[in-house]
Design a protein around this motif. Sequence first.
Motif: not given
Length: 355
Positions: A67-93
Amino acid sequence: MEKLLEVKDLCVSFGTHGGEVQAVRGISFDLYKGETLAIVGESGSGKSVASQTIMKLIPMPPGKITNGEILFDGDDLVKKTDKQMEKVRGKDISMIFQDPMTSLNPTMKIGPQIMEVLKKHQKLSGSVAKERTIELLRLVGIPMPEKRINQYAHEFSGGMRQRAMIAIALAANPRLLIADEPTTALDVTIQSQILELIKDLQQKIGMSVIFITHDLGVVANVADRVAVMYAGQIVEVGTVDEIFYDPRHPYTWGLLASMPSLDMTDKAELLDIPGTPPDLTNPPKGDAFAPRNRYALAIDFEEEPPMFQVSETHYAKTWLLHPDAPKVELPEQVKRRVRKLAASFDKPVLAEGEA
């Protein structure tokens, strides 16, 4: 202040042979741009699971976000796929882990490990990436960086390895840095240096920081706000001054009373919290801390307390804040410990003439 991160009613569980462990149970918190939030609690309280879930680093399965939401700059990370998270990890977080020896690649030199991030997220290559790597090592306080880029992790001291990890985490100029117990494996002197380094870098770069620790003492001079976790829930949150000088949850009282200080003369002053945390495969009814709480009320064993507001920035999850609850003052042991801790923050580790 502008919010960078909003965690809303986050629940995380792990399937095991003994049942489903409810590691994180409905936590909510905000993080503002340029702010440092410390999340503290005993081992097993859920703080590391919560932080790793933000980057979606928990193995799924056996882990799952129920359950729940993780909103990073308004974008819900819970809904992101592993491929999409690769662009977030290291770069934004980015994240610094507790033990750099298990995070650094022992078969690669330090320089190429940093350049790998620069190539992926900053699109730098060749001599430009090398120069930037040297700059990063110098920024985190590693001497002779031109030489160090060609060394392996085993050639670094513990403090230098942790600094190298910080350099890797900062390589892509992240907006959020998560530091998961980054000083636990270090001695006191190096611990202090790493804490000051993170604080100094945050001010220079302007990033937000989530600092995970089991020790309230290490965050006193680092954090802006503190969230106290117990049994997978946030039980108190407030500014550093509110948590240290006006704590309202009995668990926070216990954490403060059990913290050592440099000028302790009587071992009896150091108190422990009786009992053990609950089994989260079958969370207890009511307040999870009730069996260990000497101030527990009858309702604590029947009904889970809501978050009561103490001030605009201070909230605590305890029935003791209900208008009809009996008045309970901050325990004298806690008052004494806080006074001693406050005094010790301004004292050097070695008095003049002892070095």
